[in-house]
Design a protein around this motif. Structure first.
Motif, mmCIF file in Angstrom:
data_model
loop_
_atom_site.group_PDB
_atom_site.id
_atom_site.type_symbol
_atom_site.label_atom_id
_atom_site.label_comp_id
_atom_site.label_asym_id
_atom_site.label_seq_id
_atom_site.Cartn_x
_atom_site.Cartn_y
_atom_site.Cartn_z
ATOM 1 N N ASN A 84 9.387 -10.671 6.698
ATOM 2 C CA ASN A 84 9.583 -10.609 5.332
ATOM 3 C C ASN A 84 10.606 -9.659 5.054
ATOM 4 O OD1 ASN A 84 9.127 -10.372 2.760
ATOM 5 N ND2 ASN A 84 6.729 -10.134 2.818
ATOM 6 N N GLN A 85 11.584 -9.969 4.356
ATOM 7 C CA GLN A 85 12.831 -8.906 3.898
ATOM 8 C C GLN A 85 12.652 -8.572 2.438
ATOM 9 O OE1 GLN A 85 14.762 -7.504 5.946
ATOM 10 N NE2 GLN A 85 14.232 -8.460 8.113
ATOM 11 N N GLN A 86 11.614 -8.548 1.876
ATOM 12 C CA GLN A 86 11.527 -8.138 0.410
ATOM 13 C C GLN A 86 11.794 -6.833 0.075
ATOM 14 O OE1 GLN A 86 11.323 -10.552 -1.615
ATOM 15 N NE2 GLN A 86 10.521 -12.346 -0.331
ATOM 16 N N ARG A 87 12.159 -6.480 -0.973
ATOM 17 C CA ARG A 87 12.499 -5.031 -1.428
ATOM 18 C C ARG A 87 11.167 -4.520 -1.526
ATOM 19 N NH1 ARG A 87 12.221 -4.326 -6.879
ATOM 20 N NH2 ARG A 87 11.998 -6.097 -8.267
ATOM 21 N N PRO A 88 11.045 -3.025 -1.216
ATOM 22 C CA PRO A 88 9.919 -2.265 -1.695
ATOM 23 C C PRO A 88 9.821 -2.038 -2.980
ATOM 24 C CG PRO A 88 11.589 -0.715 -0.983
ATOM 25 C CD PRO A 88 12.384 -2.178 -0.863
ATOM 26 N N LEU A 89 8.230 -1.394 -3.418
ATOM 27 C CA LEU A 89 8.004 -1.215 -4.787
ATOM 28 C C LEU A 89 9.159 -0.059 -5.521
ATOM 29 C CD1 LEU A 89 4.278 -0.967 -4.766
ATOM 30 C CD2 LEU A 89 5.578 -2.941 -5.424
ATOM 31 N N GLU A 90 9.379 -0.473 -6.582
ATOM 32 C CA GLU A 90 10.439 0.399 -7.079
ATOM 33 C C GLU A 90 9.960 0.848 -8.674
ATOM 34 O OE1 GLU A 90 14.148 -1.635 -7.252
ATOM 35 O OE2 GLU A 90 14.519 -1.168 -4.966
ATOM 36 N N LYS A 91 10.765 1.636 -9.180
ATOM 37 C CA LYS A 91 10.413 1.955 -10.786
ATOM 38 C C LYS A 91 10.662 0.773 -11.551
ATOM 39 C CE LYS A 91 11.154 6.206 -12.473
ATOM 40 N NZ LYS A 91 11.855 7.364 -12.717
ATOM 41 N N PRO A 92 9.896 0.730 -12.824
ATOM 42 C CA PRO A 92 10.394 -0.532 -13.847
ATOM 43 C C PRO A 92 11.376 -0.100 -14.343
ATOM 44 C CG PRO A 92 7.907 0.358 -14.034
ATOM 45 C CD PRO A 92 8.538 1.072 -13.000
ATOM 46 N N GLN B 204 4.502 4.993 -11.655
ATOM 47 C CA GLN B 204 5.928 4.272 -11.840
ATOM 48 C C GLN B 204 6.032 3.413 -10.898
ATOM 49 O OE1 GLN B 204 7.810 5.250 -14.342
ATOM 50 N NE2 GLN B 204 6.489 6.700 -15.318
ATOM 51 N N ALA B 205 5.146 2.360 -11.004
ATOM 52 C CA ALA B 205 5.402 1.225 -9.925
ATOM 53 C C ALA B 205 5.633 -0.027 -10.562
ATOM 54 C CB ALA B 205 4.196 1.217 -8.749
ATOM 55 N N ALA B 206 6.660 -1.067 -9.946
ATOM 56 C CA ALA B 206 6.905 -2.397 -10.494
ATOM 57 C C ALA B 206 6.560 -3.238 -9.144
ATOM 58 C CB ALA B 206 8.156 -2.269 -10.905
#
Length: 507
Positions: A129-137, A147-149
């Motif tokens: 799984n090469q998905q990006r981690p949680l980031e800011k909206p 502040q999680a998207a």
């Protein structure tokens, strides 16, 4: 090719196993159209031939070596299909009796294991799984609050939803949509709270949806909406985890799609698109002020420029003399009619907005600010527009950015253009007629079968604090009654507001 196809069709039938390993390898190749990265490994353990096959770029190779090859090669266990699932330290083992079912798992990041002369094939999910981690909206920014998207990984999104809603009542029903390119979709809701009719309606729409593929949650929402013709969104699309969870806790239904960083919330209302989770984090009086400010800004956004066109074209007598003189001097060198002048500037604003959105962040901000100033001043100096109209257009553009939902803000921007045209043709009467048609359209709309203009129409007084205003928690202890939830009480008002002395705390 005909011989290969016939051989593969025979291998897909139930009960076709056991099958010769070479024949199975050829059938998998035919099913996957000779995929270049399809790997086959043949090993012999305890005098048993075992075939392991997978697509190399989908697999976590370290887990494959540590949890599959090493136990198989160095264990003294006499392997069979039944004890593969129980004894290999991988988990998520599934058994299949057709090559077609196995190949559908292989393209999803699984490894197939077949022991010769056995009646089933076992697959293990070892997806890299090469998905990006949680980031800011980015589109739904707030000052106070989490502040999680969402990310593009469905597993990650379900993980953060489960982490926030720690309840065994949370249901996440699985659907697979897409006949050509299947996509996993999850229908989420609270079993003890959500309306069964709403859940069944969404479940039926997901089951009845037959399409080749769905690219994103925004595309899925368009398939599921009550009206595909309307310009207004009928489901709320959010990238914010807290917004999604807050909606679920209010008894609404959520839909998550694999590969999409947005969640669908349904049903929703027109006024719900102007609510923000920040309204919950602020005190009630500040939150009410900001919410009313958004409604006023929405009205200004699509009515200010049409009113300007109507007044300057037909009804200039309603203006004060001092303002009329200023406006006359400002428009004395403009060669265009008011409606063409407004459409010209609105087009410039839209071009700047689109250019700023498509360019890299830093360049886009520069283009938006510098381009607006330079083009606006140049247009006035060239006599193409008036100073007053520059102010009107700027106010209208700023007001359109206050909507928390980008989809609703875009719809309001588009509505402005037909109102400008009817204002140029018929004046205030045309604007009034256009607004009447708009209101009639909103009154007729539904979201998942629920009235779109709740709680104004039908009027529900008790739900005003859940839409138009926000009351203190001590007063607003009920959930929305319009959606007929299984439990409309958020907390016990008397117990929560009762004051106790320190001597009473031990009782």
């Amino acid at each position: 090719m005909k011989k290969r196809t016939n051989k593969f069709k025979n291998s897909k039938k139930k009960g076709e196993f056991p099958i010769v390993i070479d024949q199975l390898e050829q059938s998998v190749k035919d099913q996957l159209h000779d995929e270049a990265n399809l790997i086959f490994k043949k090993i012999n353990v305890q005098n048993k031939n075992i075939l392991i096959f997978y697509i190399s770029y989908l697999i976590d190779k370290k887990r494959l070596d540590d949890n599959l090859f090493t136990p198989l090669l160095y264990s003294e266990t006499e392997w069979s299909t039944s004890n593969l699932v129980d004894n290999l330290p991988i988990g998520d083992g599934k058994q299949y009796q057709t090559v077609e079912e196995v190949c559908s798992q292989i393209i999803s990041g699984s490894v197939g294991v077949y022991i010769e002369n056995e009646n089933e094939i076992v697959t293990f999910s070892i997806l890299n799984n090469q998905q990006r981690p949680l980031e800011k909206p980015e589109r739904e920014s707030i000052v106070i609050g989490p502040q999680a998207a969402f990310s593009e990984s469905l597993e990650t999104n379900l993980n953060v939803v489960r982490a926030s809603i720690k309840s065994n009542e949370l249901v996440a029903e699985k659907f697979t949509i897409g006949s050509r390119l299947p996509t996993e979709v999850r229908l989420t809701y609270l079993k003890s709270l959500a309306n069964d009719e709403d859940v069944q309606t969404m479940r039926q729409r997901l089951n009845d949806l037959v399409v080749d593929d769905i690219e994103d949650s925004s595309v899925l929402s368009q398939y599921l909406e009550d009206s595909s013709i309307s310009i207004f969104p009928q489901f709320y699309l959010t990238e914010r985890v807290d917004r999604f969870n807050y909606s679920i806790s209010k008894g609404k239904i959520g839909v998550l799609s694999d590969g999409s960083p947005e969640g669908i919330v349904a049903p929703t209302t027109f006024f719900g698109f102007f609510e923000s989770t920040e309204d919950v984090y602020f005190r009630w009086n500040i939150a009410t002020f900001f919410r009313m400010l958004r409604f006023i800004a929405m009205f200004i956004s699509f009515i200010l420029t049409p009113i300007y066109v109507a007044v300057v074209t037909f009804h200039y007598e309603i203006l004060p003399i001092s303002l009329l003189e200023t406006l006359g001097q400002s428009r004395s060198k403009v060669p265009f009619s008011p409606v063409l002048e407004v459409l010209f500037l609105e087009l410039i604003i839209e071009l700047l907005r689109e250019a700023g959105a498509r360019l890299p962040t830093k360049v886009g901000q520069t283009i938006g600010i510098v381009g607006g100033i330079v083009l606006g001043q140049a247009a006035v100096d060239a006599g193409l527009t008036s100073n007053v109209l520059i102010i009107v257009i700027a106010m209208s553009a700023l007001a359109s950015f206050t909507a928390p939902s980008y989809l609703m803000g875009s719809a309001i921007r588009v509505i402005r253009y037909p109102l400008i045209i009817v204002a140029g043709l018929f004046g205030i009467i045309g604007v009034t007629f256009g607004l009447c048609l708009l209101i009639i359209h909103l009154l007729k709309m539904t979201s998942l079968g629920r009235p779109y203009f709740l709680p104004v129409y039908p009027f529900v007084f008790k739900d005003l604090d859940n839409s138009l205003i926000r009351l203190p928690f001590g007063i607003s202890n009920k959930r929305s009654i319009s959606y007929r939830l299984k439990d409309d009480t958020r907390y016990k008002e008397k117990k929560s507001t009762k004051k106790k002395d320190i001597d009473d705390l031990g009782d």
